[in-house]
Design a protein around this motif. Sequence first.
Motif, PDB file in Angstrom:
ATOM      1  N   MET A   1       0.811  -1.308   0.088  1.00  0.00           N
ATOM      2  CA  MET A   1       0.046  -0.028   0.233  1.00  0.00           C
ATOM      3  C   MET A   1       0.706   1.153  -0.116  1.00  0.00           C
ATOM      4  SD  MET A   1      -3.158   0.814   0.035  1.00  0.00           S
ATOM      5  CE  MET A   1      -3.869  -0.691   0.565  1.00  0.00           C
ATOM      6  N   CYS A   2       0.760   2.146  -0.993  1.00  0.00           N
ATOM      7  CA  CYS A   2       1.549   3.410  -0.991  1.00  0.00           C
ATOM      8  C   CYS A   2       0.815   4.571  -0.627  1.00  0.00           C
ATOM      9  CB  CYS A   2       1.938   3.382  -2.428  1.00  0.00           C
ATOM     10  SG  CYS A   2       2.362   1.490  -3.088  1.00  0.00           S
ATOM     11  N   GLY A   3       1.241   5.760  -1.123  1.00  0.00           N
ATOM     12  CA  GLY A   3       1.161   6.935  -0.465  1.00  0.00           C
ATOM     13  C   GLY A   3       0.291   8.036  -1.135  1.00  0.00           C
ATOM     14  N   ARG A  73       3.671   5.390  -5.948  1.00  0.00           N
ATOM     15  CA  ARG A  73       3.152   4.224  -6.623  1.00  0.00           C
ATOM     16  C   ARG A  73       3.497   2.851  -6.295  1.00  0.00           C
ATOM     17  NH1 ARG A  73       2.975   2.409 -12.681  1.00  0.00           N
ATOM     18  NH2 ARG A  73       0.907   1.508 -12.918  1.00  0.00           N
ATOM     19  N   TRP A  74       2.884   2.055  -6.402  1.00  0.00           N
ATOM     20  CA  TRP A  74       3.162   0.546  -6.283  1.00  0.00           C
ATOM     21  C   TRP A  74       2.491  -0.079  -7.322  1.00  0.00           C
ATOM     22  CZ3 TRP A  74       6.841  -1.727  -3.171  1.00  0.00           C
ATOM     23  CH2 TRP A  74       7.100  -3.119  -3.153  1.00  0.00           C
ATOM     24  N   ALA A  75       3.076  -0.329  -8.477  1.00  0.00           N
ATOM     25  CA  ALA A  75       2.346  -0.616  -9.799  1.00  0.00           C
ATOM     26  C   ALA A  75       1.434  -1.799  -9.704  1.00  0.00           C
ATOM     27  CB  ALA A  75       3.298  -0.510 -10.917  1.00  0.00           C
ATOM     28  N   THR A  76       0.248  -1.877 -10.120  1.00  0.00           N
ATOM     29  CA  THR A  76      -0.331  -3.021 -10.130  1.00  0.00           C
ATOM     30  C   THR A  76      -0.835  -3.194 -11.504  1.00  0.00           C
ATOM     31  OG1 THR A  76      -2.378  -1.834  -9.761  1.00  0.00           O
ATOM     32  CG2 THR A  76      -1.283  -2.896  -7.749  1.00  0.00           C
ATOM     33  N   HIS A  77      -1.102  -2.152 -12.399  1.00  0.00           N
ATOM     34  CA  HIS A  77      -1.518  -2.092 -13.647  1.00  0.00           C
ATOM     35  C   HIS A  77      -0.655  -1.301 -14.506  1.00  0.00           C
ATOM     36  CE1 HIS A  77      -5.182  -3.615 -11.682  1.00  0.00           C
ATOM     37  NE2 HIS A  77      -5.715  -3.874 -12.735  1.00  0.00           N
ATOM     38  N   HIS A 109      -4.115   7.771  -7.086  1.00  0.00           N
ATOM     39  CA  HIS A 109      -4.994   6.814  -6.582  1.00  0.00           C
ATOM     40  C   HIS A 109      -4.077   5.761  -5.983  1.00  0.00           C
ATOM     41  CE1 HIS A 109      -6.793   2.573  -8.102  1.00  0.00           C
ATOM     42  NE2 HIS A 109      -7.409   2.905  -6.864  1.00  0.00           N
ATOM     43  N   ASN A 110      -4.423   5.224  -4.891  1.00  0.00           N
ATOM     44  CA  ASN A 110      -4.109   4.065  -4.193  1.00  0.00           C
ATOM     45  C   ASN A 110      -5.222   2.922  -4.481  1.00  0.00           C
ATOM     46  OD1 ASN A 110      -1.965   5.683  -1.639  1.00  0.00           O
ATOM     47  ND2 ASN A 110      -1.337   4.886  -3.735  1.00  0.00           N
ATOM     48  N   GLY A 111      -4.802   1.588  -4.836  1.00  0.00           N
ATOM     49  CA  GLY A 111      -5.878   0.623  -4.667  1.00  0.00           C
ATOM     50  C   GLY A 111      -5.871   0.057  -6.323  1.00  0.00           C
ATOM     51  N   THR A 134      -2.339   2.529 -16.597  1.00  0.00           N
ATOM     52  CA  THR A 134      -3.020   2.111 -15.561  1.00  0.00           C
ATOM     53  C   THR A 134      -4.588   1.958 -15.235  1.00  0.00           C
ATOM     54  OG1 THR A 134      -3.436   4.355 -15.112  1.00  0.00           O
ATOM     55  CG2 THR A 134      -1.081   3.450 -14.617  1.00  0.00           C
ATOM     56  N   ASP A 135      -5.075   1.300 -14.399  1.00  0.00           N
ATOM     57  CA  ASP A 135      -6.494   1.494 -13.918  1.00  0.00           C
ATOM     58  C   ASP A 135      -7.084   2.752 -13.498  1.00  0.00           C
ATOM     59  OD1 ASP A 135      -4.770   1.122 -11.745  1.00  0.00           O
ATOM     60  OD2 ASP A 135      -6.270  -0.290 -10.607  1.00  0.00           O
ATOM     61  N   THR A 136      -5.678   3.576 -13.009  1.00  0.00           N
ATOM     62  CA  THR A 136      -6.053   4.607 -12.516  1.00  0.00           C
ATOM     63  C   THR A 136      -6.563   5.734 -13.465  1.00  0.00           C
ATOM     64  OG1 THR A 136      -4.432   4.552 -10.589  1.00  0.00           O
ATOM     65  CG2 THR A 136      -4.910   6.593 -11.376  1.00  0.00           C
ATOM     66  N   GLU A 137      -6.166   5.825 -14.588  1.00  0.00           N
ATOM     67  CA  GLU A 137      -6.181   6.850 -15.509  1.00  0.00           C
ATOM     68  C   GLU A 137      -7.823   6.800 -16.074  1.00  0.00           C
ATOM     69  OE1 GLU A 137      -3.935   6.483 -19.273  1.00  0.00           O
ATOM     70  OE2 GLU A 137      -4.670   8.839 -19.679  1.00  0.00           O
TER      71      GLU A 137
HETATM   72  N1  GLU Z   1      -3.468   0.474  -9.354  1.00  0.00           N
HETATM   73  C1  GLU Z   1      -2.828   1.732  -9.712  1.00  0.00           C
HETATM   74  C2  GLU Z   1      -1.472   1.870 -10.651  1.00  0.00           C
HETATM   75  O1  GLU Z   1      -1.132   0.718 -10.947  1.00  0.00           O
HETATM   76  C3  GLU Z   1      -2.554   2.261  -8.141  1.00  0.00           C
HETATM   77  C4  GLU Z   1      -1.340   1.637  -7.581  1.00  0.00           C
HETATM   78  C5  GLU Z   1      -1.157   2.046  -6.008  1.00  0.00           C
HETATM   79  O2  GLU Z   1      -1.797   1.952  -5.037  1.00  0.00           O
HETATM   80  O3  GLU Z   1       0.145   2.747  -6.075  1.00  0.00           O
HETATM   81  O4  GLU Z   1      -1.221   2.745 -10.941  1.00  0.00           O
END
Ligand code: GLU
Length: 242
Positions: A1-3, A73-77, A109-111, A134-137
Amino acid sequence: MCGIVGAVGSRNIVPVLVEGLKRLEYRGYDSCGVAVLQDGQLRRSRSTQRVAELGQQTEHDGIASTVGIAHTRWATHGVPAVHNAHPHFSHGPGADAPTTKPGRVALVHNGIIENHEELRRELQAKGYVFLSQTDTEVIAHLVDHLYDGDLFAAVKAATARLTGAYAIAVFHRDEPQRVIGARQGSPLIMGVGGVDASERFLASDAMALAGVTDQIVYLEEGDVVDVQLGKYWLIDKAHKTV
Ligand code: GLU
């Protein structure tokens, strides 16, 4: 979980945003960024290096403002790369976007947004141009699409369309001195007061605001908060005023 760190201040808040990100570094991250509203335009610095380097970059880029948001960011997408780093800006709609149309919405966004593919298709069909994986965009474009002069209303409507986990902080080019936050499944808090009683902050952890304020409002699941200089407004997941 990032910031996440966000601020509406009565001074240049970029050093506060950068310091807040440094305090959240322990959570881990692969990239970081800051966006502000400066001279009526969205401006940002993003980096795949450490927050300390991002801080130098903001100085070099002349990024300064009383309102802004920041992210680790901690990349998920999408791979860890500058174009996927937050903050994300909305672009379009329009065939000539994003080169000739400046963004209106800046968002961190985090998540994880689970229905991002469906939303991306819908927004692409309306002419929105995506510059990241990203899913965020999708949230930035969705807020832009739903915007009708009131960012709080647009974020409220946008979050109602999201499934998944999110903490977000967002501002709009046409509404200076206002940052909207929302959370569902990811942490977000608000800080009240800073160098004077009017300053307001958002962060994923109260630790980010150490030395800035110790007056913290802990947001609950589904809350949306309207953060402005000298005031704030909070609604719960049933959209009732808290
Ligand atoms: N899912 C988003 C991404 O991959 C946010 C990751 C996050 O929580 O930092 O950019």
